[in-house]
Design an enzyme around this catalytic site. Structure first.
Site, PDB file in Angstrom:
ATOM      1  N   GLY A   1      44.822  36.235  44.781  1.00 35.70           N
ATOM      2  CA  GLY A   1      44.244  35.710  43.543  1.00 35.70           C
ATOM      3  C   GLY A   1      44.362  36.689  42.400  1.00 35.70           C
TER       4      GLY A   1
ATOM      5  N   CYS B   1      33.150  44.697  49.855  1.00 36.47           N
ATOM      6  CA  CYS B   1      34.456  45.278  49.543  1.00 36.47           C
ATOM      7  C   CYS B   1      34.536  46.736  49.963  1.00 36.47           C
ATOM      8  CB  CYS B   1      34.747  45.128  48.056  1.00 36.47           C
ATOM      9  SG  CYS B   1      33.402  45.662  46.996  1.00 36.47           S
TER      10      CYS B   1
ATOM     11  N   GLU C   1      39.479  43.552  41.139  1.00 40.23           N
ATOM     12  CA  GLU C   1      39.136  44.260  42.369  1.00 40.23           C
ATOM     13  C   GLU C   1      39.565  43.367  43.515  1.00 40.23           C
ATOM     14  OE1 GLU C   1      35.496  44.671  45.147  1.00 40.23           O
ATOM     15  OE2 GLU C   1      34.929  45.362  43.139  1.00 40.23           O
TER      16      GLU C   1
ATOM     17  N   GLU D   1      43.466  44.133  54.991  1.00 35.87           N
ATOM     18  CA  GLU D   1      42.018  43.963  54.950  1.00 35.87           C
ATOM     19  C   GLU D   1      41.606  42.733  55.744  1.00 35.87           C
ATOM     20  OE1 GLU D   1      38.449  43.781  51.626  1.00 35.87           O
ATOM     21  OE2 GLU D   1      40.301  42.692  51.236  1.00 35.87           O
TER      22      GLU D   1
END
Length: 523
Positions: free
Chosen positions: A245, A302, A265, A391
């Site tokens: 995104g 995060c 981020e 991730e």
């Protein structure tokens, strides 16, 4: 307050006409009322027109008035009371204390930015007074301040329905800088977004500001988001979410006739280094702290510790064994959305294809509950397979076993950019840590010693950012008062008469700002 299912374009509640968005209670899979129909390009046009009309007025509001506006937003959010807490709990599956704490953080950062605005140091006023007698050429009078970039598009995050959403850090810092804000609400918590959006809009009205200072839009798919980022009146973007995104928005922003900054981020696995002396002295305690950090909030941070790096040995085995034992007793936790749960399940499946499963948490007993996972691999495998540093958003982590310090450094050099890097060390480890520090400074935005990366303090010194893909721009932070700098640019005024200068630059310094005057910082 009755939820309307409508967008807020300035002071008007407007019904969308695109596909309906419904919040899902992830603990039950039940759909929540009301439905929120998404906006279209016309709604984006209306919001951007109002924001542009408001910009020149809003950016020159007094420091006191702008600070009061930020405080009014915080007051209005708190006035929502239990209605906000209950809706956020229903839309996210997060426990009530977590949402209450997040509300406190949200209001606290708004008030922190109010304090920052009042102080005025972010204007970074610099004055080089005229030197008409200078030889061989006189020097003109030069005065610099920072001004707001323009209207900002903010995309709400999934994992923080308050602190990184409608009135979260991106919105607070942009409003503090003097930028009108148009928020695209996250589809996972539309009701929470409406409640907070109405609190912001109410503050706009109470403070007598132009209505275009704030708008709130909804939209599924790409239509609203891309329309916002490509509108010529939008001058910057704040985003917290997936790498795909963030990259899509960055590419759209760079393809404009006038490219604009996107502060996204995106992705981080936040390596934790266990140095030999610390590991030998307290392997079991380190395992306890690690599991607590990993499983907090179902791992949906995060800054979650998704990677552990250490040299092989008996102490590391003690750490792994203790962590595995503790993790095997951890209950599965409801994740934010069915989509996030599905992505987590896929992510741990992919890790399991390339690494040894050391432990799993207790089996899920309710929908969308993520089961914690701990994996182990050798450094050689990690270095040869980039899939091992992807991730996995949730309570999953990978231990990388290295043969020596040289291999620790090799693994570190191989890492992508990170939000954080954590060093657990004792005095005997200082030389090893010192040797690794230059690499870590290149890789991460925040370095921690003997702590855990989950938990991001909102303060002046915080950096929540890092090299790509942690963020799209490593020169900035999305948390802390320095976040205001993302939405500012410098302007120099040469040989202006005092009557034409903005108050921040006038000769008499009516705002009583600390200036850099002829190279010397005023007291």
């Amino acid at each position: 307050m009755t939820l309307t299912g409508k967008m807020l374009i300035g002071q008007q509640a407007v019904a969308g006409n695109r596909e309906a968005i419904r919040a899902i209670n992830p603990a039950t899979n039940a759909a929540l009322e009301p439905a929120y129909h998404g906006g279209n390009g016309d709604h984006v046009e209306q919001a951007c027109a109002l924001a542009w009309e408001a910009f020149d007025v809003y950016r020159e509001t007094s420091l006191a008035d702008r600070a009061r506006f930020l405080e009014a937003i915080a007051d209005n959010i708190e006035a929502l009371g239990d209605e906000l807490i209950e809706r956020a709990v229903a839309e996210t599956g997060l426990p009530r204390p977590r949402i209450q704490g997040e509300r406190g953080r949200t209001c606290g950062q708004l008030r922190t930015f109010a304090r920052t605005v009042r102080a005025g140091e972010w204007l970074d006023v610099r004055v080089d007074a005229a030197q008409p007698e200078r030889q061989p050429l006189p020097r003109p009078d030069l005065r610099q301040r920072h001004i707001a970039l323009g209207p900002v598009a903010v995309f709400g995050a999934s994992n923080f329905p308050l602190a990184f959403s409608v009135a979260g850090g991106d919105t607070a810092s942009a409003l503090a800088a003097g930028c009108p804000v148009i928020v695209k609400a996250h589809g996972a918590h539309p009701g929470t977004s409406e409640l907070v959006g109405r609190a912001v809009a109410q503050a706009v009205k109470e403070c007598g500001l132009p209505q275009g200072v704030f708008s709130l839009l909804y939209g599924s798919g790409r239509e609203v988001g891309i329309a916002l980022v490509t509108d010529p009146r939008i001058k910057a973007v704040g985003f917290t979410g997936s790498r795909s995104g963030g990259i899509a928005l960055t590419q759209a922003a760079q393809a404009r006739p006038e490219p604009i900054p996107v502060y996204a981020e995106m992705s981080s696995i936040n390596p934790v280094y266990l140095f030999p002396a610390a590991l030998e002295a307290r392997a079991e305690a380190l395992a306890q702290g690690f599991v607590t950090s990993l499983t907090q909030g179902a791992g949906q941070f995060c800054t979650n510790p998704g990677l552990v790096i250490a040299v092989a040995g008996a102490a590391l085995e003690r750490f792994i064994d203790t962590a595995a034992t503790l993790l095997s007793g951890c209950a599965a936790q409801t994740m934010l959305t069915p989509g996030i749960f599905s992505a987590y399940t896929s992510g741990v499946g992919a890790l399991g294809e390339h690494a040894h499963v050391a432990a799993t948490g207790l089996a899920a007993e309710s929908p969308n509950s993520g089961q914690a996972h701990l994996f182990v691999t050798q450094a050689s495998a990690f270095l040869s397979n980039d899939a091992l540093q992807a991730e996995v958003f949730g309570a999953a982590s990978l231990v990388v076993v290295c043969s020596n310090d040289a291999q620790v450094r090799q693994v570190t050099e191989h890492l992508e950019g990170q939000l954080t890097a954590t060093l657990h060390l004792d005095e005997a480890d200082l030389a090893r840590a010192r040797a690794l520090l230059p690499v870590l400074e290149r890789k991460a935005g925040r370095l921690l010693v003997n702590g855990w990366p989950t938990g991001v303090e909102v303060c002046d010194a915080m950096v929540h950012g890092g090299p790509f893909p942690a963020t799209s721009d490593s020169r900035s932070t999305s948390v802390g008062t320095a976040a205001i700098q993302r939405f500012l640019r410098p302007v120099c005024y040469q040989d202006f008469p005092d009557a034409l200068l903005p108050g921040a630059l006038q000769h008499g310094n009516p705002l009583l700002l600390r200036r850099l005057l002829d190279g010397q910082r005023e007291a």
